[in-house]
Design an enzyme around this catalytic site. Structure first.
Site, mmCIF file in Angstrom:
data_model
loop_
_atom_site.group_PDB
_atom_site.id
_atom_site.type_symbol
_atom_site.label_atom_id
_atom_site.label_comp_id
_atom_site.label_asym_id
_atom_site.label_seq_id
_atom_site.Cartn_x
_atom_site.Cartn_y
_atom_site.Cartn_z
ATOM 1 N N SER A 34 0.866 -1.178 0.000
ATOM 2 C CA SER A 34 0.000 0.000 0.000
ATOM 3 C C SER A 34 0.907 1.233 0.000
ATOM 4 O O SER A 34 1.799 1.355 0.852
ATOM 5 C CB SER A 34 -0.925 0.007 1.222
ATOM 6 N N SER A 128 19.128 -8.840 13.869
ATOM 7 C CA SER A 128 18.665 -8.743 15.256
ATOM 8 C C SER A 128 18.914 -7.361 15.822
ATOM 9 O O SER A 128 19.882 -6.690 15.476
ATOM 10 C CB SER A 128 19.385 -9.766 16.140
ATOM 11 N N GLY A 130 15.812 -5.599 17.054
ATOM 12 C CA GLY A 130 14.508 -4.955 17.167
ATOM 13 C C GLY A 130 14.445 -3.700 16.309
ATOM 14 O O GLY A 130 15.307 -3.474 15.448
ATOM 15 N N LYS A 182 20.588 -16.880 13.080
ATOM 16 C CA LYS A 182 19.635 -15.966 13.751
ATOM 17 C C LYS A 182 18.619 -16.747 14.583
ATOM 18 O O LYS A 182 18.240 -16.324 15.682
ATOM 19 C CB LYS A 182 18.905 -15.098 12.708
ATOM 20 N N HIS A 185 20.291 -17.688 17.696
ATOM 21 C CA HIS A 185 20.344 -16.464 18.517
ATOM 22 C C HIS A 185 19.032 -16.306 19.285
ATOM 23 O O HIS A 185 19.017 -16.028 20.484
ATOM 24 C CB HIS A 185 20.591 -15.245 17.604
ATOM 25 N N ASN A 186 17.932 -16.502 18.588
ATOM 26 C CA ASN A 186 16.633 -16.330 19.252
ATOM 27 C C ASN A 186 16.382 -17.423 20.291
ATOM 28 O O ASN A 186 15.777 -17.156 21.326
ATOM 29 C CB ASN A 186 15.502 -16.313 18.225
ATOM 30 N N GLU A 189 18.121 -16.293 23.127
ATOM 31 C CA GLU A 189 17.341 -15.142 23.649
ATOM 32 C C GLU A 189 16.193 -15.643 24.554
ATOM 33 O O GLU A 189 15.953 -15.097 25.634
ATOM 34 C CB GLU A 189 16.797 -14.368 22.445
#
Ligand code: 6PG
Length: 478
Positions: A34, A128, A130, A182, A185-186, A189
């Site tokens: 959009s 990573s 955020g 990744k 990594h999570n 985490e």
């Protein structure tokens, strides 16, 4: 001037990455399904650098220098495939599609192989940090072909976080390796957050320390060996008071943890690899249990605790800190060990020192500790397990007495500490001279003739349990 990179998918992560590229001097072509989102981004941040507004993917592609670099930042799964399908007819051989979302590495491997057949590069990139990291410098874990990294890497390195001038971005290995790293990594985490939660719960339930008092403790902890982003923000969350009720915010948040999937994937993949990532798995299960709110409501009524009052001792807070630290080391050790197994399985040359160095800044698990982990794996003699590196063997060994005391206390108080205790079980398992697996093998041989190996002679053996119980040499029937 054509753009050096195109970004499609301008929700907050995509928008912030696009802004990060532009702020670093790159011309960025923008596209979103959009157009309103594209216009909103340009209205709010158009002056931060050189952007090209486009309305269709064809227009996005037309505005790119070659080889074209198109970064996709859309929801993992079907949406990624559908953007790829739309892009493919618009691109030429040698162009690069970059998937910077949290995609499953299995999908990334499939997409990379499909697109390679069409002469296109597909790069799955773990990002990573955020929203803020995406804008100011994330930790970046790219996979894909080495050739594509030559055309893409310098740009990613520029926008990444840096430590002492070194970028927290490096090619990790081929095809889905970036997304795999990744994902792990999570997984770490998840475990990292769960051990923080277990420490908080013990200090609250056991020692009666209110969130505000704990905020100060975590702030203090953040100055020592636990120093990390997650400890820092724990102090912030615990210190925050809800404006509506005047209560600590943590007391008004529903105690049911969400998950988008990367932790679960880590565990699924760990099982596939036969990798003992028990602490990471327990942290995913702990989220699962927290979200079974209906059952928990019944459990509170019908299940008895028989808790035992315990003397916490004078150093309970320090004991908890050490238990947290030791458990945290185990979750890193398990995650890194899983990377070693995955490297063998998928033919990735994963360099653990380099991967640890990518996590030193920018990402959610960034921690002082990662500098020492980097060093441990950069040594000439690589440890077979992080916990065997001399500095870590010593550090975790020093924490063992407190770790055992805290778990024993938690058990008596009825405070669940699944990751503290499974981490200690992993540690004790690693250091046990004999494991009961010998008995497991005996049982398997009895009921299924699965055979066993002997400690004194090479080969596979079977005891004729239903016959005269003599031993015969056997073909290995697993
Ligand atoms: C990161 C985070 C990011 C995201 C997680 C949250 O490294 O920046 O890990 O990727 O916040 O996916 O995951 P859950 O919703 O599963 O907790």
């Amino acid at each position: 001037m054509p753009a050096q990179i195109g970004v499609t998918g301008l929700a907050v992560m995509g928008a912030n990455l696009a802004r990060n590229f532009a702020r670093n001097g790159y011309t960025v072509a923008l596209h979103n399904r959009s157009v309103a989102k594209t216009d909103a981004l340009l209205a709010a941040h158009g002056d931060e650098g050189d952007f090209i507004r486009t309305e269709t993917l064809a227009e996005l592609v037309e505005n790119l220098e070659t080889p074209r670099r198109v970064l996709i930042m859309v929801k993992a799964g079907g949406p990624v495939d559908s953007v790829i399908d739309s892009l493919v007819p618009l691109l030429d051989e040698g162009d690069i599609i970059i998937d910077a979302g949290n995609s499953n590495f299995v999908d990334t491997r499939r997409r990379e192989a499909d697109l390679a057949e069409k002469g296109l590069h597909f790069v799955g990139v773990g990002v990573s940090g955020g929203e803020e990291g995406a804008l100011l410098g994330p930790s970046i874990m790219p996979g894909g072909s080495k050739e594509s990294y030559a055309a893409l890497g310098p740009m990613l390195e520029k926008i990444s976080a840096h430590v002492d001038g070194e970028p927290c971005c490096a090619w990790v290995s081929t095809d889905g390796a970036g997304h795999f790293v990744k994902m792990v990594h999570n997984g770490i985490e998840y475990a990292d957050m769960q051990v923080i939660g277990e420490a908080y719960n013990l200090l609250r339930t056991g020692a009666g320390l209110e969130p505000a008092a704990q905020a100060k403790i975590f702030e203090e902890w953040n100055k020592g060996e636990l120093a990390s982003f997650l400890i820092e923000i724990t102090a912030e969350v615990l210190g925050h008071v809800d404006a509506k009720t005047g209560k600590p915010l943590v007391d008004v948040i529903v105690d049911s943890a969400g998950q988008k999937g990367t932790g679960r994937w880590t565990v699924q993949s760990g099982l596939d690899l036969g990798s003992p990532i028990s602490a990471i798995a327990e942290s995913v299960f702990a989220r699962g249990l927290s979200s079974q709110r209906d059952q928990r409501a019944i459990g509170q009524e019908v299940l008895q605790g028989h808790e035992v009052a315990v003397d916490l001792g004078e150093n309970f807070v320090e004991d908890v800190r050490q238990a947290l630290f030791a458990s945290k080391l185990v979750s890193y050790a398990q995650g890194l060990d899983m990377l070693t197994s995955a490297g063998k399985e998928y033919n990735w040359e994963l360099k653990l020192d380099e991967i640890a160095s990518l996590w030193r800044a920018g990402c959610i698990i960034r921690a002082e500790l990662l500098k020492d982990i980097t060093k441990a794996y950069a040594a000439d003699e690589k440890p077979a397990n992080l916990l065997f590196a001399p500095a870590f063997a010593e550090a975790i060994g020093a924490a063992v007495p407190a770790w055992r005391r805290v778990i024993a206390t938690a058990v008596q108080l009825g405070v669940p500490v699944p990751v503290f205790s499974s981490s200690l079980a992993y540690y004790d398992g690693l250091r046990s001279k004999r494991l009961p697996a010998a008995l497991t093998q005996g049982l398997r041989d009895l009921f299924g003739a699965h055979t066993y190996s002997r400690i004194d002679v090479e080969g596979s053996f079977h005891t004729q349990w239903s016959g005269d119980k003599t031993e015969i040499e056997a073909e290995d029937t697993h």
